[in-house]
Design a protein around this motif. Sequence first.
Motif, PDB file in Angstrom:
ATOM      1  N   PHE A  70       0.952  -1.042  -0.395  1.00 24.47           N
ATOM      2  CA  PHE A  70      -0.223   0.251   0.142  1.00 24.47           C
ATOM      3  C   PHE A  70       1.251   0.982  -0.008  1.00 24.47           C
ATOM      4  CE2 PHE A  70      -2.071   3.007   2.910  1.00 24.47           C
ATOM      5  CZ  PHE A  70      -2.986   3.629   1.658  1.00 24.47           C
ATOM      6  N   TYR A  71       1.922   0.958   0.678  1.00 24.45           N
ATOM      7  CA  TYR A  71       2.801   2.213   0.909  1.00 24.45           C
ATOM      8  C   TYR A  71       3.558   2.780  -0.566  1.00 24.45           C
ATOM      9  CZ  TYR A  71       1.345   2.507   5.899  1.00 24.45           C
ATOM     10  OH  TYR A  71       1.131   2.109   7.540  1.00 24.45           O
ATOM     11  N   HIS A  72       4.118   1.479  -0.794  1.00 25.78           N
ATOM     12  CA  HIS A  72       4.519   1.903  -2.387  1.00 25.78           C
ATOM     13  C   HIS A  72       3.951   2.611  -3.482  1.00 25.78           C
ATOM     14  CE1 HIS A  72       7.515   0.725  -5.918  1.00 25.78           C
ATOM     15  NE2 HIS A  72       6.553  -0.029  -6.719  1.00 25.78           N
ATOM     16  N   ALA A  73       2.553   2.209  -3.074  1.00 29.74           N
ATOM     17  CA  ALA A  73       1.314   2.557  -3.829  1.00 29.74           C
ATOM     18  C   ALA A  73       1.083   3.794  -4.369  1.00 29.74           C
ATOM     19  CB  ALA A  73      -0.029   1.181  -4.055  1.00 29.74           C
ATOM     20  N   VAL A  74       1.204   3.941  -3.382  1.00 28.40           N
ATOM     21  CA  VAL A  74       0.195   5.279  -2.610  1.00 28.40           C
ATOM     22  C   VAL A  74       2.382   6.237  -3.103  1.00 28.40           C
ATOM     23  CG1 VAL A  74       0.595   7.387  -0.557  1.00 28.40           C
ATOM     24  CG2 VAL A  74      -0.496   5.124  -0.497  1.00 28.40           C
ATOM     25  N   TYR A  75       3.235   6.030  -2.715  1.00 29.21           N
ATOM     26  CA  TYR A  75       4.573   6.385  -3.687  1.00 29.21           C
ATOM     27  C   TYR A  75       4.412   6.337  -4.101  1.00 29.21           C
ATOM     28  CZ  TYR A  75       9.269   7.382  -4.552  1.00 29.21           C
ATOM     29  OH  TYR A  75      10.207   7.333  -5.467  1.00 29.21           O
ATOM     30  N   ARG A  76       3.976   5.530  -5.658  1.00 25.78           N
ATOM     31  CA  ARG A  76       4.352   5.656  -6.684  1.00 25.78           C
ATOM     32  C   ARG A  76       3.120   6.781  -7.400  1.00 25.78           C
ATOM     33  NH1 ARG A  76       7.791   3.331 -10.219  1.00 25.78           N
ATOM     34  NH2 ARG A  76       6.412   2.649 -12.219  1.00 25.78           N
ATOM     35  N   THR A  77       2.251   6.610  -7.338  1.00 26.48           N
ATOM     36  CA  THR A  77       1.262   7.842  -7.447  1.00 26.48           C
ATOM     37  C   THR A  77       1.602   9.532  -7.018  1.00 26.48           C
ATOM     38  OG1 THR A  77      -0.876   6.106  -7.322  1.00 26.48           O
ATOM     39  CG2 THR A  77      -1.599   8.087  -7.360  1.00 26.48           C
ATOM     40  N   LEU A  78       1.914   9.475  -5.820  1.00 29.02           N
ATOM     41  CA  LEU A  78       2.844  10.898  -5.405  1.00 29.02           C
ATOM     42  C   LEU A  78       3.188  11.307  -6.750  1.00 29.02           C
ATOM     43  CD1 LEU A  78       2.294  10.548  -1.704  1.00 29.02           C
ATOM     44  CD2 LEU A  78       0.383  12.092  -2.946  1.00 29.02           C
ATOM     45  N   ILE A  79       4.094  10.762  -7.220  1.00 32.39           N
ATOM     46  CA  ILE A  79       6.032  10.699  -7.207  1.00 32.39           C
ATOM     47  C   ILE A  79       4.536  11.873  -8.810  1.00 32.39           C
ATOM     48  CG2 ILE A  79       7.317   9.581  -8.940  1.00 32.39           C
ATOM     49  CD1 ILE A  79       8.411  10.737  -5.676  1.00 32.39           C
ATOM     50  N   LYS A  80       4.155  10.896  -9.829  1.00 36.80           N
ATOM     51  CA  LYS A  80       3.325  10.960 -10.690  1.00 36.80           C
ATOM     52  C   LYS A  80       2.555  12.209 -10.836  1.00 36.80           C
ATOM     53  CE  LYS A  80       2.685   5.794 -11.212  1.00 36.80           C
ATOM     54  NZ  LYS A  80       1.812   4.980 -11.710  1.00 36.80           N
TER      55      LYS A  80
END
Length: 249
Positions: free
Chosen positions: A53-63
Amino acid sequence: MRHSIISLSKKGLSLLLLLLLWQLLALQMEPFILPGPLDTIRAAIAYLGDITFYHAVYRTLIKLLIGMVCVLLIGGSLGLIIGLQPRWKPYVEPLIDVMQSVPPIAWLGIAIIWFGLTDIPSIFIIVLSTTPVLFTNLYEGFLDIDHQLIRMAKVFNVPRRKVVSSIILPSLRNYFKSGMITSAGLGWKLAVMAELLTSVDGIGGLLSDARTNLDTQKVLALALFMAVLWNIIKWLISILFRSRVKTIQ
């Protein structure tokens, strides 16, 4: 202080009524269709213990961050240039109209053909769909500037750079803030939508998995996380502008 307490109380009451309505509707439906608030919170807590979940949040925030930096550079620059040099507006306006009139889903289809199922389509539609928002806000801000101040500055031979830094930019602050918040809000939703449709890493990817598994609890839990994260993003943007004003003063 009292005003803040009253405002928070009203927001708390509104959320309480929303939760109550949610619970009443959930009691009338199957959990598969609409799980209740408690079941959704349990699903949310389960996500908090999952590193994915934290990895997914990070990926979306980076985009979102990359997209908004591009929007700031393109939309912000165009808004300032056209505001200062209105004669160039007829050359830029058709491009802005095209970007604004084509639905994001159409841009996403084009981006998938061009770039494949990667992170780029998410950034692509953020830039194309939100740049007009920031540009329009800044240009409208120029139209509302007190032109008597500018004429007075010309009479007293105030340098152009001083006019821009002391009159124009402070006058545009609220328009810039509004444009950034609106653009970021739209970009946040577009990033998740693109991930959902392309099934790449990110919150949208988790939504895609939950939808495939018909897990409504997880879908609602992710929706709650998106609402919380967006409010944090909006708060950070507001803090950034407030800090900037204090620095200028």
